[in-house]
Design a protein around this motif. Structure first.
Motif, PDB file in Angstrom:
ATOM      1  N   PRO A 120     104.076 -24.440  16.525  1.00 13.48           N
ATOM      2  CA  PRO A 120     104.772 -26.139  16.900  1.00 13.48           C
ATOM      3  C   PRO A 120     104.035 -25.994  18.412  1.00 13.48           C
ATOM      4  CG  PRO A 120     106.506 -24.340  16.233  1.00 13.48           C
ATOM      5  CD  PRO A 120     105.390 -23.780  16.295  1.00 13.48           C
ATOM      6  N   ARG A 121     104.221 -27.091  18.980  1.00 16.26           N
ATOM      7  CA  ARG A 121     103.403 -27.542  20.223  1.00 16.26           C
ATOM      8  C   ARG A 121     105.123 -28.408  21.115  1.00 16.26           C
ATOM      9  NH1 ARG A 121     102.798 -23.721  21.688  1.00 16.26           N
ATOM     10  NH2 ARG A 121     102.094 -24.336  23.653  1.00 16.26           N
ATOM     11  N   PHE A 122     104.981 -28.897  21.912  1.00 16.72           N
ATOM     12  CA  PHE A 122     106.224 -29.496  22.030  1.00 16.72           C
ATOM     13  C   PHE A 122     106.397 -30.952  22.339  1.00 16.72           C
ATOM     14  CE2 PHE A 122     104.543 -26.027  25.503  1.00 16.72           C
ATOM     15  CZ  PHE A 122     105.658 -25.451  25.455  1.00 16.72           C
ATOM     16  N   PRO A 123     107.884 -31.372  21.805  1.00 16.50           N
ATOM     17  CA  PRO A 123     108.240 -32.585  21.104  1.00 16.50           C
ATOM     18  C   PRO A 123     107.719 -33.938  22.306  1.00 16.50           C
ATOM     19  CG  PRO A 123     110.382 -31.393  22.055  1.00 16.50           C
ATOM     20  CD  PRO A 123     108.643 -30.558  22.552  1.00 16.50           C
ATOM     21  N   VAL A 124     107.351 -35.061  21.481  1.00 22.44           N
ATOM     22  CA  VAL A 124     107.157 -36.742  22.909  1.00 22.44           C
ATOM     23  C   VAL A 124     108.113 -37.219  21.953  1.00 22.44           C
ATOM     24  CG1 VAL A 124     105.223 -35.876  23.807  1.00 22.44           C
ATOM     25  CG2 VAL A 124     105.502 -36.855  21.353  1.00 22.44           C
ATOM     26  N   PRO A 125     108.784 -37.737  22.204  1.00 22.06           N
ATOM     27  CA  PRO A 125     109.469 -38.926  21.632  1.00 22.06           C
ATOM     28  C   PRO A 125     108.287 -39.951  20.451  1.00 22.06           C
ATOM     29  CG  PRO A 125     109.653 -38.868  23.904  1.00 22.06           C
ATOM     30  CD  PRO A 125     108.933 -38.554  23.995  1.00 22.06           C
TER      31      PRO A 125
END
Length: 271
Positions: A120-125
């Motif tokens: 998993p990489r970092f979340p965005v809206p």
């Protein structure tokens, strides 16, 4: 506490560009993460003196620091968020970002067949899912030319922000399951982490996820905060260390409005 409103004395600190005299930190751990994420050329910073003052926007920790090579400086850390907190300033930096990424990883392991190298990489809206974030999954793999690296992303998991409840899953934009492996993003670990030690890596992740949590909160809720512009700059600088450079385009494609806001839009743009 003593009242003091003079400008910062930054000395030799390799701090990122900013407009405000203070740096925000929401916990003691985040203060240390900031120092670890931006070390001196000669080595890690050591705190020489720490004093609490009253600044124009609330309490400030003034940290005088020095490094092995003789570098020195002083930081003004805005710590108003410490007060009234049940954790008394000892909260884990970036807990919300960590939690939604962990929830996405757990859900994927339990509900979908996944490549053993799924990361998993970092979340965005999330576009089309109000109050939620999208967590892209890339893959650590080796291509036909025997080049190891990070590929993809292949999947996007949608989670409520900030509790991590999973509400959906989709193929990542542009991913074709008939064409394997997907596009190579770059080497893994990414070039920005070359030569970094474990403590500096932990500090970089801690500072980045703390900033990213505040930026996601601001965008999703529409509630701006004083250090948002400075943290948009610093957050993107730290993100560039933690991901291969092409991941920037992935995040931008997942939510162009958020990325435009992050790179210079005002607080109300694209909400």
């Amino acid at each position: 506490m003593t009242e003091r409103n003079d400008p910062p004395i930054e000395g030799d600190l390799p701090i990122p560009p900013r407009e405000m005299a203070t740096i925000r930190a929401d916990s003691v751990a985040e203060e240390y993460s900031y120092l670890g994420a931006w070390p001196a050329a000669s080595g890690p910073w050591q705190i020489v003196q720490q004093t609490l003052f009253v600044g124009p926007l609330g309490p400030e920790d003034h940290l005088s620091v020095s490094a092995p090579g003789g570098e020195s400086g002083m930081l003004r850390i805005a710590v108003g968020s410490f007060y009234g907190s049940e954790t008394l300033g000892f909260a884990r930096p970036g807990a919300a970002v960590d939690d939604v990424m962990s929830a996405a990883m757990t859900w994927t392991a339990e509900n979908e067949p996944a490549h053993s190298g799924a990361l998993p990489r970092f979340p965005v809206p999330a576009v089309g899912y109000p109050g939620s974030v999208a967590i892209p999954f890339a893959v650590r793999a080796v291509d036909d030319n025997r080049r190891a690296g990070l590929f993809g992303p292949t999947r996007v998991i949608i989670a409520r922000w900030p509790n991590g409840e999973i509400v959906g899953a989709n193929d990542a934009p542009g991913f074709d399951p008939e064409s394997w492996p997907p596009a190579r993003l770059g080497p893994w670990p990414p070039p920005g982490l070359d030569g970094i030690n474990r403590d500096a890596l932990r500090a970089t992740i801690g500072r980045f996820t703390a900033i990213w949590t505040r930026l996601l909160n601001a965008y999703i809720t529409g509630e701006d905060y004083h250090h948002r512009h400075d943290e948009s700059v610093e957050g993107r600088m730290l993100l560039a260390r933690l991901d291969p450079p092409p991941m920037t385009a992935v995040y931008a494609s997942m939510n162009p409005a958020f990325w435009a806001w992050l790179t210079g839009g005002d607080a109300e743009a694209a909400l």
